[in-house]
Design an enzyme around this catalytic site. Structure first.
Site, short mmCIF file in Angstrom:
data_model
loop_
_atom_site.label_atom_id
_atom_site.label_comp_id
_atom_site.label_asym_id
_atom_site.label_seq_id
_atom_site.Cartn_x
_atom_site.Cartn_y
_atom_site.Cartn_z
N ARG A 139 -8.51 -12.62 -43.13
CA ARG A 139 -6.72 -12.20 -43.72
C ARG A 139 -7.15 -10.87 -45.08
O ARG A 139 -7.01 -9.65 -45.02
CB ARG A 139 -5.04 -13.01 -44.15
CG ARG A 139 -4.75 -13.54 -42.89
CD ARG A 139 -4.16 -14.14 -43.13
NE ARG A 139 -4.93 -15.32 -42.53
CZ ARG A 139 -5.20 -15.97 -41.98
NH1 ARG A 139 -4.90 -15.60 -40.76
NH2 ARG A 139 -6.51 -17.10 -42.11
N THR A 140 -7.20 -11.28 -46.03
CA THR A 140 -7.64 -10.95 -47.46
C THR A 140 -8.16 -9.57 -46.65
O THR A 140 -8.34 -8.18 -46.84
CB THR A 140 -8.29 -11.96 -48.49
OG1 THR A 140 -6.73 -12.73 -47.96
CG2 THR A 140 -8.06 -10.90 -49.74
N LYS A 147 -29.99 -14.72 -53.65
CA LYS A 147 -31.27 -14.90 -54.21
C LYS A 147 -31.47 -14.50 -55.87
O LYS A 147 -32.19 -14.97 -56.55
CB LYS A 147 -31.34 -13.04 -54.11
CG LYS A 147 -32.37 -12.73 -52.89
CD LYS A 147 -32.61 -11.14 -53.30
CE LYS A 147 -32.16 -10.66 -51.71
NZ LYS A 147 -32.94 -8.80 -51.66
N ARG A 202 -13.67 -11.45 -53.08
CA ARG A 202 -13.09 -13.07 -53.76
C ARG A 202 -14.50 -13.82 -53.58
O ARG A 202 -15.70 -14.03 -53.31
CB ARG A 202 -13.03 -13.17 -52.16
CG ARG A 202 -12.70 -14.78 -52.05
CD ARG A 202 -12.18 -15.20 -50.81
NE ARG A 202 -10.93 -14.78 -50.81
CZ ARG A 202 -9.38 -15.22 -49.31
NH1 ARG A 202 -10.64 -15.78 -48.80
NH2 ARG A 202 -8.73 -14.61 -49.69
N HIS A 220 -4.52 -16.16 -56.55
CA HIS A 220 -4.77 -15.43 -55.91
C HIS A 220 -3.49 -14.04 -55.21
O HIS A 220 -2.71 -14.04 -54.69
CB HIS A 220 -4.57 -16.05 -54.45
CG HIS A 220 -4.82 -15.61 -52.87
ND1 HIS A 220 -5.75 -14.02 -52.87
CD2 HIS A 220 -5.43 -16.28 -51.41
CE1 HIS A 220 -5.68 -13.58 -51.36
NE2 HIS A 220 -5.94 -14.85 -51.10
N1 CP Z 1 -4.33 -16.12 -46.95
C1 CP Z 1 -5.68 -15.77 -46.92
O1 CP Z 1 -5.90 -15.60 -48.21
O2 CP Z 1 -6.41 -16.15 -46.07
P1 CP Z 1 -7.52 -15.84 -46.40
O3 CP Z 1 -8.83 -16.38 -46.35
O4 CP Z 1 -8.30 -15.78 -43.99
O5 CP Z 1 -8.38 -14.14 -46.21
#
Ligand code: CP
Length: 305
Positions: free
Chosen positions: A51-52, A80, A101, A129
């Site tokens: 999603r993100t 590396k 992320r 998040h």
């Molecule tokens: N909600 C969420 O962060 O989903 P993903 O881990 O798929 O990005």
């Protein structure tokens, strides 16, 4: 230059502005279709995501911009031994904004200290998040019509659930909020969340292991997955993973206007038979997340219309 590392980097007024822009994007998508023409987003994902990453990328394309991407640590020079700081300096030469992320808490902050372009935290370990939280706030605002006077239940892994920590942080700034924290004893919210946010702000809360007993009180139910990747031993994960499975039976005493949220991915904590219940809002939440990320990209790039 504006980074977003933690939800508290934004004032409530700024969150309100992001929601106003998001609602305008929903109403007038064409108005924004070239807003980021000539701009590039770099999505740097060193931990899995569906999603993100895809919603950031879809958001940038719908704003008329372009995307470059690292979709795993293994496919980048992190494998590396390249540092987050060096990666941020390098990617600043290629893009106008970064969404990162990383499995290590604080990595997007390190990136922001070294990048010459805005950095957005797209999830760092068990910490935070913030863009999921913005999506959650937009969903609650659109589906409940308000962000105050709400009893919000969180259920599942409240210890490692970074989306839970960020949403508690954000909701604690609104008026007349009550939190209901439902988890196994081993997965209670960390003490920094309970003491530094909930208790410090004198917010009413209850902690329980029993979801059904608190169900009638809830305006919002935020279900979460027990996250295998955050456990140090498999035995604990296997013991706790099925602690809460939401079924139609468990909703029988819930309010008619309850909304059920989940940041997704779901494993088995919400039965598929609930998906058609009008109170199930977790797939709408996915849509709102893309819209909110469009609003945020515009804000970070300073191109609000
Ligand atoms: N909600 C969420 O962060 O989903 P993903 O881990 O798929 O990005």
């Amino acid at each position: 230059m504006r980074h977003l590392i933690d939800i508290l980097d934004l004032s409530t007024e700024e969150i309100d502005e992001l929601i106003v822009t998001a609602k305008d994007i929903i109403e007038n998508p064409k108005k924004y279709s070239e807003a980021c023409h000539g701009k590039k987003l770099a999505t740097l994902f060193f931990e899995p995501s569906t999603r993100t990453r895809l919603s950031f990328e879809a958001a940038m394309y719908e704003l008329g911009g372009n995307v470059i991407s690292v979709s795993s640590a293994a496919s980048s020079s992190a494998s590396k031994g390249e540092s987050v700081a060096d990666t941020a300096k390098v990617v600043s030469c290629y893009a106008d904004i970064i969404a990162m992320r990383h499995p290590k808490e604080g990595a997007p902050y390190v990136a922001s200290m070294n990048a010459s372009i805005p950095v957005i935290n797209a999830g760092d370990g068990g910490h935070s998040h913030p863009t999921q939280t913005l999506a959650d706030l937009l969903t609650i605002c659109c589906e409940k019509g308000r962000l105050d006077n709400l009893t919000v239940g969180f259920c599942g892994d409240l210890k490692f659930g970074r989306t839970v920590h960020s949403l508690i942080s954000a909701m604690s700034r609104y008026t007349n909020i009550k939190f209901v924290l439902v988890s196994p004893v081993e997965l209670k919210v960390p003490s920094y969340v309970k003491k530094d946010i909930i208790q410090r702000k004198n917010i009413e809360y209850v902690q329980t292991t029993d979801l059904e007993s608190v169900m009638p009180e809830l305006d919002v139910l935020y279900m979460t997955r027990v996250q295998k990747e955050r456990f140090f031993n498999e035995e604990d994960y296997l013991r706790l993973k099925d602690s809460y499975i939401l079924t139609p039976e468990k909703l029988k005493n819930a309010k008619d206007d309850l909304i059920i949220l989940h940041p997704l991915p779901r494993v088995n904590e919400i039965a598929v038979s609930i998906d058609d219940d009008p109170r199930a809002c977790y797939f709408k939440q996915v849509y709102y997340a893309k819209i909110m990320r469009m609003s945020l990209i515009l804000k970070c790039l300073g191109e609000e219309r």
